[in-house]
Design an enzyme around this catalytic site. Structure first.
Site, short mmCIF file in Angstrom:
data_model
loop_
_atom_site.label_atom_id
_atom_site.label_comp_id
_atom_site.label_asym_id
_atom_site.label_seq_id
_atom_site.Cartn_x
_atom_site.Cartn_y
_atom_site.Cartn_z
N ARG A 60 44.28 -8.28 -6.20
CA ARG A 60 43.21 -7.75 -6.82
C ARG A 60 43.02 -8.23 -8.61
O ARG A 60 42.11 -8.76 -9.09
CB ARG A 60 43.28 -6.23 -7.09
CG ARG A 60 42.95 -5.60 -5.67
CD ARG A 60 43.08 -4.09 -5.82
NE ARG A 60 42.23 -3.50 -4.56
CZ ARG A 60 42.46 -2.11 -4.11
NH1 ARG A 60 43.08 -1.42 -4.97
NH2 ARG A 60 42.01 -1.91 -3.08
N LYS A 65 47.67 6.32 4.41
CA LYS A 65 46.64 7.32 3.88
C LYS A 65 45.98 7.96 5.22
O LYS A 65 44.71 7.42 5.52
CB LYS A 65 45.82 6.40 3.03
CG LYS A 65 46.37 6.13 1.56
CD LYS A 65 45.04 5.71 0.77
CE LYS A 65 45.33 5.05 -0.42
NZ LYS A 65 44.49 4.27 -1.20
N GLY A 123 44.55 -2.93 0.30
CA GLY A 123 45.74 -3.33 -0.64
C GLY A 123 46.89 -3.77 0.23
O GLY A 123 47.35 -4.73 0.31
N GLY A 158 39.42 1.30 1.56
CA GLY A 158 38.33 2.58 1.83
C GLY A 158 36.86 2.06 1.58
O GLY A 158 36.07 2.67 2.28
C1 3PG Z 1 41.88 1.60 -3.57
O1 3PG Z 1 43.01 1.43 -3.76
O2 3PG Z 1 41.49 1.94 -2.34
C2 3PG Z 1 41.09 1.87 -4.55
O3 3PG Z 1 41.55 1.38 -5.83
C3 3PG Z 1 40.56 3.43 -4.57
O4 3PG Z 1 41.75 4.52 -4.87
P1 3PG Z 1 41.72 5.65 -4.41
O5 3PG Z 1 41.81 5.86 -2.89
O6 3PG Z 1 42.85 6.32 -4.92
O7 3PG Z 1 40.50 6.37 -4.68
MG MG Z 2 41.73 3.65 -1.12
#
Ligand code: 3PG
Ligand code: MG
Length: 409
Positions: free
Chosen positions: A36, A197, A356, A379
């Site tokens: 990034r 997540k 990421g 996301g």
């Molecule tokens: C990510 O890493 O997907 C973005 O930076 C958004 O982060 P978040 O899911 O904590 O909003």
């Molecule tokens: Mg995210």
């Protein structure tokens, strides 16, 4: 591009607020993947070389509106400076007197990094006062954080409505590449979704079942699905409160003819550690023993995924299949990544990966350069694919007559 890019901006002498996504993977205080940062540099360089005073703003992690010292962006100033080969100044806050003084002190061509936007509750609330505080720092806004564009936050959405706003080069490249690859994808489309997540991605899966022909679920998310089907998952990471959602997604998938592929076997261990004693492979149907946890999908699952990939024309991949940072729980992710790379290079598969951890996993597997396209977004990339409007993109100024092309919602 329906949005104005920095081609339409003469930034010389202007203070430019640049929304970046410096939410990079960090482990034990060390950045584990710099993708990034690297992909952001061209925009900063271009703006600075044209004489802009560049004020970089970003969130990092999820401090929930409070100052959390471990989530400070300060170490990122050095990382950014190293990547840019130029100095990067620092301000201990992203709004208020300290940020304003640091922004005012900039000379043409200089770069400043501000503290984590999420230290303020107003960021995630998209509080107008927070957006106004950010807008006060600069004369124009450039958004290069495609990967955070699915969040309607003060630094992605609110501020864009208050300043002349442009897409940065990374934002532009992401939108153009995704549109070219996935605007009208060749079928069958396989999606692999994994990672840790869980709850934030579960809802996305429901929509994905209408977009893809095969949905492979791995990582911790698979545990939630297996548990929802009554399979024992032992000590595995999973979200009991999401079982109803998981069952609903499986029903919806069935109704629209999307094949959902859950793990048929799992690599389990009594604890999460490198090469833990007692590690073994169990069938998913039999379940995970009560004192064990699932840390990767097994070889039978990998073979099943590879068979689907050989029949597929397009792959969308977000999230590793196992706890790939800790060997040997990288085995399934690495094996599938290598198959994807080989199929991509032979011309049989168009492969688009994002996120990421996914980027880190593909790099670990040594195949990052052999995908068709790798997005910095996770996301945001999935929401874009669902056909959703991304608030951070929608808030950018349109070129006259510009129309966004996205997959149909
Ligand atoms: C990510 O890493 O997907 C973005 O930076 C958004 O982060 P978040 O899911 O904590 O909003
Ligand atoms: Mg995210």
């Amino acid at each position: 591009m329906p949005h104005k890019t920095i081609d339409a901006l003469d930034p010389k002498g202007k203070r430019v607020l640049l929304r970046a996504d410096l939410n990079v993977p960090v482990r034990d205080g060390q950045i584990t993947d710099r993708t990034r940062i690297e992909r952001l540099c061209p925009t900063i360089r271009e703006l600075a070389d044209k004489g802009a005073r560049v004020i970089v703003v970003s969130h990092f992690d999820r401090p929930k509106g409070k100052r959390v010292p471990e989530m400070s962006l300060q170490p990122m100033a050095e990382a950014l400076s190293a990547a840019l080969h130029r100095p990067v100044a620092w301000a201990d806050d992203c709004i208020g007197p300290e940020a304003e003084a640091a922004a005012a002190a900039l000379e043409d061509g200089e770069v400043l990094l501000l503290e984590n936007t999420r230290f303020h509750p107003g960021e995630e609330q998209n509080d107008p006062a927070m957006a106004a505080g950010l807008a006060k720092l600069a004369e124009v806004f450039v958004n290069d954080a495609f990967s955070a564009a699915h969040r309607a936050h003060a630094s992605t959405e609110g501020v864009a409505r208050r300043l002349p706003s442009y897409a940065g080069r990374l934002m532009q490249a992401e939108l153009e590449a995704l549109d070219a690859a996935l605007g009208n994808p060749a079928r069958p489309v396989v999606a692999i979704v994994g990672g840790a997540k869980v709850s934030t991605k579960l809802e996305l899966l429901g929509n994905l079942t209408r977009k893809v022909q095969v949905l492979v679920i791995g990582g911790a998310m698979a545990n939630t699905f297996l548990a929802a089907q009554g399979r024992p998952v032992g000590k595995s990471l999973q979200e009991a409160e999401m079982h109803g959602t998981a069952r609903r997604i499986l029903e919806e998938a069935k109704a629209v003819g999307c094949e959902v592929v859950l793990p048929s076997d799992l690599v389990v261990a009594p604890e999460f550690a490198p090469n833990p004693p007692g590690m073994r492979t169990v069938s998913a149907a039999g379940g995970v023993p009560a004192d064990m946890m699932a840390l990767d999908v097994g070889p039978d699952t990998v073979a099943g995924i590879e068979a689907r990939l050989r029949r597929a024309s397009t792959l969308v991949w977000n999230g590793p299949l196992g706890a790939f940072e800790t060997p040997p729980f990288d085995a399934a992710t690495v094996a599938v990544a290598q198959t994807v790379a080989a199929l991509t290079q032979s011309g049989a598969l168009k492969s688009i990966a994002g996120g990421g951890d996914t980027v880190a996993a593909l790099r670990h597997a040594g195949v990052l350069e052999r995908m068709s396209y790798v997005s910095t977004a996770g996301g945001a990339f999935l929401e874009w694919l669902e056909g959703k409007t991304l608030p951070g993109v929608a808030a950018l100024e349109q070129v006259a007559g510009g129309r966004e092309r996205r997959p149909e919602a």
